[in-house]
Design an enzyme around this catalytic site. Structure first.
Site, PDB file in Angstrom:
ATOM      1  N   LYS A 115       0.839  -1.195   0.000  1.00  0.00           N
ATOM      2  CA  LYS A 115       0.000   0.000   0.000  1.00  0.00           C
ATOM      3  C   LYS A 115       0.878   1.250   0.000  1.00  0.00           C
ATOM      4  O   LYS A 115       1.886   1.300   0.716  1.00  0.00           O
ATOM      5  CB  LYS A 115      -0.916  -0.036   1.225  1.00  0.00           C
ATOM      6  CG  LYS A 115      -1.950   1.068   1.311  1.00  0.00           C
ATOM      7  CD  LYS A 115      -2.835   0.831   2.532  1.00  0.00           C
ATOM      8  CE  LYS A 115      -3.914   1.887   2.699  1.00  0.00           C
ATOM      9  NZ  LYS A 115      -4.780   1.609   3.872  1.00  0.00           N
ATOM     10  N   SER A 159      -9.695  -0.953   7.184  1.00  0.00           N
ATOM     11  CA  SER A 159      -9.130  -0.917   5.838  1.00  0.00           C
ATOM     12  C   SER A 159      -8.406  -2.195   5.435  1.00  0.00           C
ATOM     13  O   SER A 159      -8.133  -2.399   4.253  1.00  0.00           O
ATOM     14  CB  SER A 159      -8.166   0.267   5.716  1.00  0.00           C
ATOM     15  OG  SER A 159      -8.859   1.484   5.874  1.00  0.00           O
ATOM     16  N   SER A 182      -9.416   1.415   3.000  1.00  0.00           N
ATOM     17  CA  SER A 182      -8.657   2.244   2.095  1.00  0.00           C
ATOM     18  C   SER A 182      -7.617   1.449   1.301  1.00  0.00           C
ATOM     19  O   SER A 182      -7.035   1.965   0.345  1.00  0.00           O
ATOM     20  CB  SER A 182      -7.938   3.343   2.901  1.00  0.00           C
ATOM     21  OG  SER A 182      -7.062   2.786   3.875  1.00  0.00           O
TER      22      SER A 182
END
Length: 582
Positions: free
Chosen positions: A60, A158, A134
């Site tokens: 990420k 997330s 996210s």
């Protein structure tokens, strides 16, 4: 056996043919990745032990990877670190190859995956549905089969919501278990790195490596390594009314799967927990995000995602008294959570109440996002562990997820429950994620299925497998209730004795020893591979009139063959010779 170079070549072929550029913010140059893979292959040929050799990883883009830019979903904060985040460093040292940085909701603020200037990721199952955020790009990189493992972060869900929306395993570890060094903060007190994988075994392998990191929160001495109570809390009917039909059916099927595995399920009032969840975004705790990136967000101007800005920027106006008020509410909520988990191994909840479409999120960006976090937002606030797994009946084409929630450092308990209910594959017995433990060999009444096995299970111990002693031991049957074998080391005429190897935490071992009855004693036992572990031997003078059963080499086999009813008069006793006594 696939080499690291072959694995990377396959990875880039999949990335090219998948045609999902919205998964990535930065993709490492293919030739550089191949060069890294070749260096790993050389190290393996030279004898290096690299448990992740050839494992492809996506990261990420709020987690640093040396040489690759970090944006946190905002081009204006792009920088290129020279040092990888601690979690990434550990994976790379173990032979993993990071192929790129993935898309995310800007500043990791969102559970939808649409709050990004780098293209809107859609669910792997349906292009009209959100991927979840996210950590949207990380989840998709795994779900689309592009990489083996992906790192995300999880503050409000997330690492769990995207897993549920894409039929994946999502590990949300106990806060602090994984180092936060090199991670762009969202809400520093409640952030954690998370893991996405298609199997629990793969996720556990990554966790095993990363929990060795500097700065990691030490495991509690009383942490459990597996389920011990055999009870899981479930949501009540009123709460299930908040869940969409497909996800409700999947949840109820999962409850049935737990029952079929012999796990008792008990309805729990989760309303106080769901109420606590609202504190994360509807109170002064938002000041954490304003502190972490509010000033940067304000400077971005039109580059800032408008929804993220509308949520975070007003939080700069909270007074200290507002923050203290909500922190005290958290104290009360943590006590409530402790009560809800009393007598249980975990709670089982839907990961989300449903799977929204991209259009639904665009029409109501805050409301749809809030609904996604209904069951996830409270977990980090209350310092709990969580594991997101596909629900019973979930498929890659029509996913639905459930979430097991436990106390801090009950991470391995959650993995054990999921595996027992066959929601996921079983992790390897020795995948204990860095938890401190001692190995104990049991050869008689404490073995699986035997009358004293519960004394091990009650401590949350983990069965590692069947082992044998070196061929230097003898065994006799004691006249105790329940019957037990006596095992002792001998200078000649010995045999290899079968037993089970268990892992116990320090407190678990202490609890277990408190139940140990005479004449048994705990001493080092030599295994057939030469290792020494703790095991039971017998005190001197306890073998008078005992039946020598060394020839059986296995207590359970002896009972099955000679004493099927465990009757004390099921056969004549053969006295042990004096020279064989301790």
């Amino acid at each position: 056996m696939t080499t690291a170079r072959e694995a990377v070549e396959t990875c880039y072929e999949h990335i090219h043919t998948a045609e999902h550029p919205e998964v990535w913010i930065t993709l490492r140059d293919r030739e550089l990745s191949l060069a890294l893979a070749e260096s790993i292959d050389v190290r393996v040929r030279d004898g290096a032990q690299l448990p992740l050799a050839g494992t492809t990883v996506a990261v990420k883009d709020n987690i640093d990877v040396a040489g690759l830019s970090t944006t946190a979903g905002a081009p204006g904060v792009r920088h290129t670190p020279t040092v990888s985040a601690e979690t990434v460093r550990l994976l790379e040292e173990a032979g993993a190859i990071v192929v790129g940085k993935t898309n995310l909701d800007q500043f990791a603020t969102g559970l939808v995956g649409t709050r990004t200037p780098y293209g809107t990721p859609a669910s792997a199952s349906d292009p009209t549905l959100v991927a979840g955020g996210s950590s949207s790009g990380s989840a998709l990189a795994v779900a689309l089969g592009l990489v083996d493992v992906a790192l995300g972060t999880d503050t409000a869900g997330s690492g769990r919501v995207p897993a549920a929306f894409n039929h994946l395993v999502g590990v949300k570890p106990t806060l602090g278990m994984l180092s936060s060094a090199g991670v762009y903060p969202a809400s520093p007190s409640y952030d954690t790195v998370s893991v996405f994988a298609r199997t629990l075994h793969t996720a556990s392998t990554a966790m095993q490596i990363m929990t060795a990191g500097a700065g990691s929160r030490p495991w509690e001495r009383h942490a459990r390594l597996s389920m011990s109570r055999g009870r899981v809390g479930t949501v009540d009917e009123a709460t299930l009314e908040l869940v969409d039909a497909h996800w409700r059916t999947a949840y109820l099927s999962t409850v049935e799967a737990l029952a079929a595995a012999g796990i008792e399920t008990v309805e729990v009032d989760t309303a106080p927990l769901l109420a606590a969840a609202k504190l994360l975004y509807e109170g002064a705790l938002l000041a954490e995000r304003a502190y972490a990136f509010g000033d940067v967000l304000a400077e971005l101007g039109p580059e800032a995602d408008p929804t993220v800005a509308s949520i975070v920027l007003p939080a700069r106006k909270f007074a200290a008294v507002d923050l203290v008020r909500d922190q005290q509410r958290l104290v009360a909520a943590r006590a409530t959570a402790s009560g809800a988990l009393s007598g249980l191994d975990a709670l089982l909840l839907p990961t989300a109440p449903g799977h929204p479409s991209i259009e639904e999120v665009r029409a109501d960006p805050v409301g749809a996002n809030s609904r996604n976090g209904m069951f996830t937002n409270f977990v980090n606030l209350l310092d709990l562990s969580a594991l997101a797994v596909p629900a019973a009946g979930s498929t890659p084409r029509r996913p639905a997820g459930v979430m097991l929630v436990g106390r801090a450092h009950d991470d391995l308990v959650l993995a054990d429950i999921a595996a027992r209910a066959t929601l996921v594959d079983a992790p390897a017995p020795a995948q204990l994620w860095g938890a401190p433990y001692r190995e104990l060999m049991v050869m008689g009444a404490h073995r699986s299925g035997q009358p004293l096995n519960h004394q091990l299970v009650d401590t949350g111990s983990r069965l590692l497998g069947t082992v044998r002693t070196a061929p230097t031991y003898r065994m006799a049957r004691l006249g105790t209730t329940p019957p037990k074998p006596a095992v002792w080391k001998t200078g000649d005429g010995g045999a290899s004795i079968v037993g089970e190897l268990w892992a116990l935490t320090p407190d678990g071992l202490a609890d277990f020893l408190g139940k140990l009855a005479a004449p048994m004693a705990l001493t080092p036992v030599t295994l057939e591979d030469g290792r020494e572990v703790l095991g039971f031997t017998c005190e001197p003078g306890a073998l008078d009139g005992a039946e020598d059963i060394t020839a059986h080499g296995d207590w359970v086999a002896y009972l099955r063959a000679s004493h099927p009813s465990d009757s004390p008069d099921s056969g004549p006793a053969v006295p042990v010779e004096d020279r064989l006594r301790l």
